[in-house]
Design a protein around this motif. Structure first.
Motif, short mmCIF file in Angstrom:
data_model
loop_
_atom_site.label_atom_id
_atom_site.label_comp_id
_atom_site.label_asym_id
_atom_site.label_seq_id
_atom_site.Cartn_x
_atom_site.Cartn_y
_atom_site.Cartn_z
N PHE A 304 12.38 -8.32 -3.43
CA PHE A 304 13.53 -7.72 -2.76
C PHE A 304 13.85 -6.34 -3.36
O PHE A 304 14.16 -5.39 -2.64
N VAL A 305 13.80 -6.26 -4.69
CA VAL A 305 14.05 -4.98 -5.36
C VAL A 305 13.04 -3.93 -4.91
O VAL A 305 13.39 -2.79 -4.57
N LEU A 306 11.76 -4.33 -4.88
CA LEU A 306 10.70 -3.40 -4.48
C LEU A 306 10.82 -3.05 -3.00
O LEU A 306 10.50 -1.92 -2.59
N LEU A 307 11.27 -4.01 -2.19
CA LEU A 307 11.45 -3.74 -0.76
C LEU A 307 12.50 -2.67 -0.54
O LEU A 307 12.31 -1.73 0.25
N VAL A 308 13.61 -2.81 -1.26
CA VAL A 308 14.67 -1.80 -1.16
C VAL A 308 14.17 -0.45 -1.65
O VAL A 308 14.42 0.59 -1.02
N ALA A 309 13.44 -0.46 -2.78
CA ALA A 309 12.92 0.79 -3.33
C ALA A 309 11.94 1.44 -2.37
O ALA A 309 11.89 2.69 -2.25
N THR A 313 10.43 5.57 0.49
CA THR A 313 9.24 6.20 1.06
C THR A 313 9.45 6.46 2.54
O THR A 313 9.12 7.54 3.06
N ALA A 314 9.99 5.45 3.25
CA ALA A 314 10.24 5.61 4.68
C ALA A 314 11.26 6.72 4.94
O ALA A 314 11.13 7.49 5.90
N THR A 315 12.27 6.81 4.06
CA THR A 315 13.29 7.84 4.21
C THR A 315 12.70 9.23 4.04
O THR A 315 13.00 10.17 4.80
N VAL A 316 11.83 9.38 3.03
CA VAL A 316 11.18 10.68 2.79
C VAL A 316 10.32 11.08 3.99
O VAL A 316 10.38 12.22 4.47
N ILE A 317 9.53 10.16 4.49
CA ILE A 317 8.65 10.46 5.63
C ILE A 317 9.49 10.81 6.86
O ILE A 317 9.17 11.75 7.59
N SER A 318 10.57 10.04 7.05
CA SER A 318 11.43 10.30 8.21
C SER A 318 12.06 11.69 8.13
O SER A 318 12.21 12.37 9.15
N PRO A 440 4.28 -3.07 -10.54
CA PRO A 440 4.83 -2.94 -9.19
C PRO A 440 5.97 -1.93 -9.11
O PRO A 440 6.08 -1.18 -8.13
N PHE A 441 6.85 -1.92 -10.14
CA PHE A 441 7.97 -0.98 -10.13
C PHE A 441 7.48 0.46 -10.27
O PHE A 441 7.94 1.35 -9.54
N ILE A 442 6.57 0.69 -11.20
CA ILE A 442 6.00 2.03 -11.37
C ILE A 442 5.33 2.50 -10.09
O ILE A 442 5.51 3.64 -9.64
N THR A 443 4.55 1.62 -9.48
CA THR A 443 3.84 1.97 -8.25
C THR A 443 4.81 2.36 -7.14
O THR A 443 4.59 3.35 -6.43
#
Length: 464
Positions: A304-309, A313-318, A440-443
């Motif tokens: 869930f944490v990684l999903l929110v993070a 990426t989607a925000t930057v692309i948008s 996973p967090f670093i990635t």
């Protein structure tokens, strides 16, 4: 190797193959209700191998196989069993059978068992122990979990320094069966304070009339009851000890931690770190012995944490849609760039976390290590960047796009190496476990920054 191995045993086969052979033959004999044959099968087998064979049996057969053992064998085998099997046997066996085993267990192994049992069961078993065993167990249970006091045993040999070598050897003979190891003797004064140690080898080669005070080692390596168990393991490793004495605040000897307990600690700590590195919540239970709902719960929090993070990426692309709309070819290289950056960041975080855990590096060396990793990232970026420029140009036949991709990969790789090495140090300085800064967090963090860097470089080079 056993003296009389089971039938079908092939010389040169591995220990694991022996255990599997014992398990399969034991299961077959129990199914046939050939209990004398099953009992005879287990007689020459080592206790640790019997335990593993029993663990591999269907649950309905485990208690049946365990009851075939003699009382002394049962006590020894029980200490080797997985905690989940120990608990199931407690439910299956009669109260007196359980008490006979638990009362004769080593204090440290008994405490490990009690840590896994419901509080009501522990209280019932405690009340049924002999007074001496109850006192020892309550003492160990009183120490904080994860400390030397909690993993120590009180079964050790202590002597006074005014004893002669001959008297000490007699004491070893009389108490050998009641102590966990006889390789070391611990010398104490009248107040039970630790004053020296003596190896059994030193005792044997000394003259019978010599006093222990003349031959003992006064520079004693020891730990305190509140010393973290991981630090205890490091002390035993550093000084090549079979056991390390444990003292209280007044330096009175209260127990020892043996190397076999340290191996359990190292396994526990390593498992905990690996779970964190993989983004799985740590827990006391063995992962593959837990039900699927518990397994899902251990993993869902980080996901869930990684999903929110990852929404970053989607925000930057948008926010940079106009760049991608004008040069659609840029979108094809986004997975390549963020995957490469994530991999480099994960590598850097892994080596730093491992170094911190092994005490090979410390917070004081943070700047040196981070700089080293940044330079390493730059060298990797140059090599990967040049390769991807050629690949991008081969695909798109556009030099500007190729240079954009290659430059971005260089920048992302260097940034990933920097953050991958710096963040574990930051967590350590904050008093948190560096392993929380997992791959996973670093990635995920590098994904967000990588896409942003890529599209900003594209704007500059392509003049969009």
């Amino acid at each position: 190797m056993t003296e009389n191995p089971p039938s079908s045993w092939q010389p040169g086969a591995s220990r694991q193959e022996l255990v599997e052979l014992v398990r399969s033959q034991l299961e077959a004999l129990l199914q046939q209700e050939n209990f004398p044959g099953a009992k005879a099968l287990l007689v020459p087998v080592q206790a640790a191998d019997i335990a593993q064979a029993i663990e591999g049996l269907p649950m309905a057969m485990q208690a049946l196989a365990f009851r075939l053992l003699s009382k002394q064998e049962a006590i020894e085998v029980y200490e080797y069993l997985d905690s989940s099997v120990q608990q199931s046997l407690i439910e299956e066996l009669k109260d007196q059978e359980v008490l006979d085993i638990v009362d004769k267990m080593s204090p440290d192994d008994r405490v490990k068992l009690f840590d896994e049992l419901p509080a009501s069961v522990v209280q019932r078993l405690l009340q049924q122990l002999t007074p001496s065993e109850r006192e020892v167990t309550s003492l160990i249970l009183g120490y904080k979990d994860g400390t030397a006091g909690r993993i120590m045993t009180t079964e050790y040999l202590s002597v006074k320094e005014d004893l002669t070598v001959s008297q000490s050897i007699d004491r070893v003979r009389s108490l050998a069966s009641a102590t966990e190891i006889i390789y070391y003797l611990y010398v104490t004064d009248a107040q039970r304070r630790l004053t020296g140690t003596l190896s059994f080898r030193d005792l044997v080669v000394a003259q019978p009339e010599q006093k222990l005070g003349e031959i003992m080692t006064r520079d004693v390596v020891y730990v305190h009851t509140d010393t973290d168990q991981e630090e205890v393991a490091q002390v035993i490793q550093r000084y090549d000890l079979v056991a390390v004495p444990v003292v209280d605040t007044e330096r009175r000897l209260v127990g020892i931690v043996t190397v076999d307990d340290v191996l359990d600690v190292l396994e526990e700590e390593t498992t905990d770190d690996i779970y964190k590195l993989g983004g799985v919540a740590a827990g006391g239970d063995k992962y593959f012995q837990t039900n699927v709902f518990t397994a899902a719960r251990k993993r869902v929090v980080w996901l869930f944490v990684l999903l929110v993070a990852n929404t970053g990426t989607a925000t930057v692309i948008s926010s940079q849609e106009e760049v991608l709309e004008k040069v659609v070819a840029l979108a094809a290289f986004i997975p390549l760039l963020i995957d490469a950056g994530g991999n480099v960041g994960a590598q850097s975080s892994t080596v730093v976390i491992r170094g911190l855990n092994l005490k090979e590096v410390g917070i004081k060396k943070a700047a040196q290590i981070v700089s080293r990793e940044a330079v390493t990232g730059a060298l990797l970026g140059i090599a990967l960047g040049l390769a991807v420029i050629l690949w991008a140009y081969f695909i798109e036949k556009n030099l500007q796009i190729a240079i954009t991709v290659g430059t971005s990969l260089f920048s992302i790789t260097m940034l990933a190496a920097f953050f991958g090495s710096a963040l574990p140090f930051l967590f350590g300085a904050m008093g948190l476990d560096p392993a929380l800064m997992s791959a996973p967090f670093i990635t995920t963090a590098v994904d967000v920054l990588g896409v942003f860097i890529y599209l900003m470089i594209a704007r500059a080079i392509l003049q969009i």
